[in-house]
Write a protein that holds these residues in place. Sequence first.
Motif, PDB file in Angstrom:
ATOM      1  N   ALA A 111      87.073 -44.925 -51.353  1.00  0.00           N
ATOM      2  CA  ALA A 111      87.917 -43.750 -51.160  1.00  0.00           C
ATOM      3  C   ALA A 111      87.166 -42.737 -50.303  1.00  0.00           C
ATOM      4  CB  ALA A 111      88.292 -43.130 -52.508  1.00  0.00           C
ATOM      5  N   GLU A 112      87.902 -41.881 -49.632  1.00  0.00           N
ATOM      6  CA  GLU A 112      87.276 -40.851 -48.804  1.00  0.00           C
ATOM      7  C   GLU A 112      86.511 -39.845 -49.647  1.00  0.00           C
ATOM      8  OE1 GLU A 112      89.899 -38.885 -46.162  1.00  0.00           O
ATOM      9  OE2 GLU A 112      90.435 -40.684 -45.029  1.00  0.00           O
ATOM     10  N   SER A 113      87.043 -39.519 -50.826  1.00  0.00           N
ATOM     11  CA  SER A 113      86.467 -38.472 -51.653  1.00  0.00           C
ATOM     12  C   SER A 113      85.623 -39.044 -52.783  1.00  0.00           C
ATOM     13  CB  SER A 113      87.588 -37.592 -52.238  1.00  0.00           C
ATOM     14  OG  SER A 113      87.084 -36.727 -53.230  1.00  0.00           O
ATOM     15  N   GLN A 114      84.485 -38.420 -53.021  1.00  0.00           N
ATOM     16  CA  GLN A 114      83.645 -38.783 -54.153  1.00  0.00           C
ATOM     17  C   GLN A 114      84.371 -38.525 -55.468  1.00  0.00           C
ATOM     18  OE1 GLN A 114      79.941 -36.656 -54.134  1.00  0.00           O
ATOM     19  NE2 GLN A 114      79.020 -37.901 -55.732  1.00  0.00           N
ATOM     20  N   ASP A 115      85.204 -37.482 -55.492  1.00  0.00           N
ATOM     21  CA  ASP A 115      85.929 -37.137 -56.720  1.00  0.00           C
ATOM     22  C   ASP A 115      86.891 -38.252 -57.132  1.00  0.00           C
ATOM     23  OD1 ASP A 115      84.600 -34.733 -56.822  1.00  0.00           O
ATOM     24  OD2 ASP A 115      86.196 -33.591 -55.843  1.00  0.00           O
ATOM     25  N   THR A 116      87.443 -38.957 -56.144  1.00  0.00           N
ATOM     26  CA  THR A 116      88.354 -40.065 -56.464  1.00  0.00           C
ATOM     27  C   THR A 116      87.611 -41.167 -57.204  1.00  0.00           C
ATOM     28  OG1 THR A 116      89.667 -39.558 -54.494  1.00  0.00           O
ATOM     29  CG2 THR A 116      89.994 -41.724 -55.495  1.00  0.00           C
ATOM     30  N   ILE A 117      86.406 -41.473 -56.763  1.00  0.00           N
ATOM     31  CA  ILE A 117      85.603 -42.493 -57.429  1.00  0.00           C
ATOM     32  C   ILE A 117      85.204 -42.025 -58.831  1.00  0.00           C
ATOM     33  CG2 ILE A 117      83.487 -43.850 -57.336  1.00  0.00           C
ATOM     34  CD1 ILE A 117      85.489 -44.657 -55.208  1.00  0.00           C
ATOM     35  N   ALA A 142      79.086 -51.557 -31.030  1.00  0.00           N
ATOM     36  CA  ALA A 142      79.134 -51.459 -32.493  1.00  0.00           C
ATOM     37  C   ALA A 142      79.030 -49.996 -32.904  1.00  0.00           C
ATOM     38  CB  ALA A 142      78.003 -52.259 -33.113  1.00  0.00           C
ATOM     39  N   ILE A 143      80.121 -49.471 -33.458  1.00  0.00           N
ATOM     40  CA  ILE A 143      80.165 -48.082 -33.928  1.00  0.00           C
ATOM     41  C   ILE A 143      80.181 -48.088 -35.455  1.00  0.00           C
ATOM     42  CG2 ILE A 143      81.487 -45.924 -33.971  1.00  0.00           C
ATOM     43  CD1 ILE A 143      82.652 -46.701 -31.263  1.00  0.00           C
ATOM     44  N   PHE A 144      79.288 -47.316 -36.051  1.00  0.00           N
ATOM     45  CA  PHE A 144      79.292 -47.118 -37.495  1.00  0.00           C
ATOM     46  C   PHE A 144      79.543 -45.645 -37.788  1.00  0.00           C
ATOM     47  CE2 PHE A 144      77.205 -51.189 -37.301  1.00  0.00           C
ATOM     48  CZ  PHE A 144      77.632 -51.831 -38.448  1.00  0.00           C
ATOM     49  N   TYR A 145      80.312 -45.399 -38.828  1.00  0.00           N
ATOM     50  CA  TYR A 145      80.655 -44.022 -39.195  1.00  0.00           C
ATOM     51  C   TYR A 145      80.702 -43.901 -40.708  1.00  0.00           C
ATOM     52  CZ  TYR A 145      85.338 -45.999 -39.950  1.00  0.00           C
ATOM     53  OH  TYR A 145      86.393 -46.756 -40.396  1.00  0.00           O
ATOM     54  N   ARG A 146      80.603 -42.679 -41.185  1.00  0.00           N
ATOM     55  CA  ARG A 146      80.694 -42.463 -42.622  1.00  0.00           C
ATOM     56  C   ARG A 146      82.096 -42.812 -43.097  1.00  0.00           C
ATOM     57  NH1 ARG A 146      77.719 -36.618 -43.655  1.00  0.00           N
ATOM     58  NH2 ARG A 146      75.605 -37.240 -43.058  1.00  0.00           N
ATOM     59  N   GLY A 147      82.153 -43.787 -43.978  1.00  0.00           N
ATOM     60  CA  GLY A 147      83.460 -44.255 -44.427  1.00  0.00           C
ATOM     61  C   GLY A 147      83.957 -43.590 -45.681  1.00  0.00           C
ATOM     62  N   GLY A 148      83.075 -42.929 -46.421  1.00  0.00           N
ATOM     63  CA  GLY A 148      83.458 -42.320 -47.685  1.00  0.00           C
ATOM     64  C   GLY A 148      82.553 -42.828 -48.787  1.00  0.00           C
ATOM     65  N   TYR A 149      83.163 -43.160 -49.938  1.00  0.00           N
ATOM     66  CA  TYR A 149      82.394 -43.574 -51.109  1.00  0.00           C
ATOM     67  C   TYR A 149      82.976 -44.864 -51.680  1.00  0.00           C
ATOM     68  CZ  TYR A 149      80.380 -38.927 -50.829  1.00  0.00           C
ATOM     69  OH  TYR A 149      79.725 -37.809 -50.386  1.00  0.00           O
ATOM     70  N   GLN A 150      82.092 -45.633 -52.295  1.00  0.00           N
ATOM     71  CA  GLN A 150      82.556 -46.871 -52.909  1.00  0.00           C
ATOM     72  C   GLN A 150      81.887 -47.068 -54.263  1.00  0.00           C
ATOM     73  OE1 GLN A 150      81.640 -49.842 -49.961  1.00  0.00           O
ATOM     74  NE2 GLN A 150      79.554 -50.154 -50.683  1.00  0.00           N
ATOM     75  N   SER A 151      82.504 -47.926 -55.072  1.00  0.00           N
ATOM     76  CA  SER A 151      82.018 -48.174 -56.421  1.00  0.00           C
ATOM     77  C   SER A 151      82.335 -49.602 -56.805  1.00  0.00           C
ATOM     78  CB  SER A 151      82.689 -47.213 -57.416  1.00  0.00           C
ATOM     79  OG  SER A 151      82.382 -47.562 -58.749  1.00  0.00           O
ATOM     80  N   LEU A 183      95.786 -40.393 -59.066  1.00  0.00           N
ATOM     81  CA  LEU A 183      94.773 -40.932 -58.152  1.00  0.00           C
ATOM     82  C   LEU A 183      95.114 -42.297 -57.593  1.00  0.00           C
ATOM     83  CD1 LEU A 183      91.468 -39.993 -60.037  1.00  0.00           C
ATOM     84  CD2 LEU A 183      92.442 -38.871 -58.028  1.00  0.00           C
ATOM     85  N   LEU A 184      96.134 -42.945 -58.105  1.00  0.00           N
ATOM     86  CA  LEU A 184      96.351 -44.346 -57.768  1.00  0.00           C
ATOM     87  C   LEU A 184      96.509 -44.570 -56.269  1.00  0.00           C
ATOM     88  CD1 LEU A 184      96.560 -47.154 -58.973  1.00  0.00           C
ATOM     89  CD2 LEU A 184      99.026 -46.804 -59.238  1.00  0.00           C
ATOM     90  N   LYS A 185      97.128 -43.628 -55.572  1.00  0.00           N
ATOM     91  CA  LYS A 185      97.362 -43.786 -54.135  1.00  0.00           C
ATOM     92  C   LYS A 185      96.252 -43.159 -53.292  1.00  0.00           C
ATOM     93  CE  LYS A 185     102.403 -44.032 -54.577  1.00  0.00           C
ATOM     94  NZ  LYS A 185     103.706 -43.444 -54.170  1.00  0.00           N
ATOM     95  N   ALA A 186      95.201 -42.670 -53.949  1.00  0.00           N
ATOM     96  CA  ALA A 186      94.121 -42.001 -53.210  1.00  0.00           C
ATOM     97  C   ALA A 186      93.055 -42.970 -52.723  1.00  0.00           C
ATOM     98  CB  ALA A 186      93.475 -40.932 -54.097  1.00  0.00           C
ATOM     99  N   PHE A 187      93.137 -44.233 -53.126  1.00  0.00           N
ATOM    100  CA  PHE A 187      92.115 -45.215 -52.759  1.00  0.00           C
ATOM    101  C   PHE A 187      92.489 -45.928 -51.465  1.00  0.00           C
ATOM    102  CE2 PHE A 187      91.763 -44.715 -57.321  1.00  0.00           C
ATOM    103  CZ  PHE A 187      90.390 -44.643 -57.528  1.00  0.00           C
TER     104      PHE A 187
END
Length: 629
Positions: free
Chosen positions: A412-418, A337-346, A377-381
């Motif tokens: 999304a990978e970026s906090q700015d996208t959220i 079981a590998i866990f990694y930072r996936g980015g940000y979610q909302s 931003l639509l394609k950034a998610f």
Amino acid sequence: MEDYSTRFQRRAARSVRIANCSGARGDPGYQMRRQVELGDVDFITGDYLAEMNIAENAEAYRSGKHPGYEPFALEGIKGSLHCVAQKNVKIIINGGSLNPKGLAEECVKLVRLGLKVAYVAGDDLYEPVKEEIETKVTAPAHLDSENPNVNLVPLAQTFLDDVSQKYIVSANAYLGARAIVKGLEHGADIVICGRVSDASLVVGAAWYWHSWSDTDYDRLAQCLIAGHLIECSAYVTGANYAAFYEEKMESLIDLGFPIVEVAIDGTLIVCKHEKTNGLVTVDTVKCQFLYELQGNIYLNSDVAAILGEVKIEQAGNNRVKVTGIRGQPPPPTTKLAIFYRGGYQSQVLVNACGFATEQKWQLYEAQIRFGLEKRGLLKAFEVLEFQIIGIREPDPSTQLSSTTYCRLFAQAESQDTIIGLLKTVGEFGMQHFSVGFHLSLDLRTALPLPYVAFYPAIFPQDHLDESIVFLSADGQIECSTNAGHPPRYETVLPRENYESTSPVELRMFGPTKKARLGDIALARSGDKGSNINIGLFVREEGAWPWFRSFLTTGRMKQLMAKDWSDEFFIERVEFPHIWAVHFVIYGCLGRGVSSSSRLDSLGKGFADFIRDRVVDVPQVLMHNCRSGP
């Protein structure tokens, strides 16, 4: 160490009684004490780990801000030690989580009764996996990559995209029972584990008790299923039970936890202490048996259990016997079981009530997508879903019964996208649909939150360095013994996947009537990484020919309706002696666990969704049905 002749006399006398005190980290410590106090048992086992537990605290543990072990496990040991010592009961738990050594050290501080403490080491592969990814730019193969029929859904493969840039949070291999057995053989009274396979706690106890060899595959396999049946604590004694509504409500409050009795030949009986609430019946055991399977072969580091001929029968009040399990050598790999930072979610929750609800949600989604497109931003998610939850009641008697809500879920990978999404929600906040638009008060989940993503992989068993480590009375390492490896392996063949052999014509059962599938069948579902598993069974043998012929792969796709996607893949098998059909739906949970976009991210509610679907049931079968509410 106890001599062999004494152990042989003991094992010839009776079955070993193994009690479970925990199926998740929330099960409180007093459950361990109750299992010791309420009757005679030989071992207490506790499964405190879900796949997320380790990852949630990994970074905090490595920075010295978390002890690494599960506090409920320590609480249970604190409250149970005196009774455990008095009754000569041994404890085997995986509450060590990230830091089994730390929990073992805490146990040593508590021990004033001559009890011997040991811990299992070797599951934590964080450093070698991290180094391999950073230096060699390679990653272990995905758990489902060995299945040639499965094409991984895109989200399940995101870890492999530019893998060298992924920030690894944790990596833990699923160990078997070998170190546990060695610890018990060398006198351990308390064995603290990290990420051992859930059922291996029970396997280790029975293996030691009956002096089995590591090639007693049939016995080990039956004991593996014994562990599977009690690993989720009250799930086999009335919790998460499909037909709970048939029982008196007061009998399902404060449930007794399960016990399994394992004979020297591996025969097992599931039971519980007398005068405790709950129930152990054929139906509760069938539900738990079918839970989180991966078809009709159950893989473990020590044995592979062949399940197709399983039989489950009542053997007395709150006693159920399980037979028909065969064993074969384990696979050469184990789960990693590998866990990694996936980015940000909302998560944004928006409510609507009353007239024209469907059109309201169509307008809202169109507005938000328009705004995101305008911002580029639509394609950034990675994930952007407008999930409509609930159905308004016709001629509603209250406003709440007229209300549904939209769960706008994004990753999304970026906090700015959220942040851009939240700005868009605000930008169109006063352009909403007709009266009925309102936000839920708690907007904290709308803020961009970091999340860890899950990547289930495989790892060669022969590369593991598994050991049992004993601590002295002052908490220092006294000795360490390597657990070794299984003597032989058997390559995993593609899992069986078939429609019913010699199906009967459905029309031969005569006229039908509309009914919910749950009026004639019980079920249990859960998650296996990216996948949902579901097992459904009928309660009367006379309904089995119709049920196995009716419940095809195509039928499951129809029952899933709008939740089905052609990205998914289904495996189907049957358990004829318990009148059950089992499905694995690959890819349904995306990346799975914490990173799944589904509201029901662990797939536990999927079974009752399918049971709630209305189907054509032969009238001749309905007279024996115990219809639900």
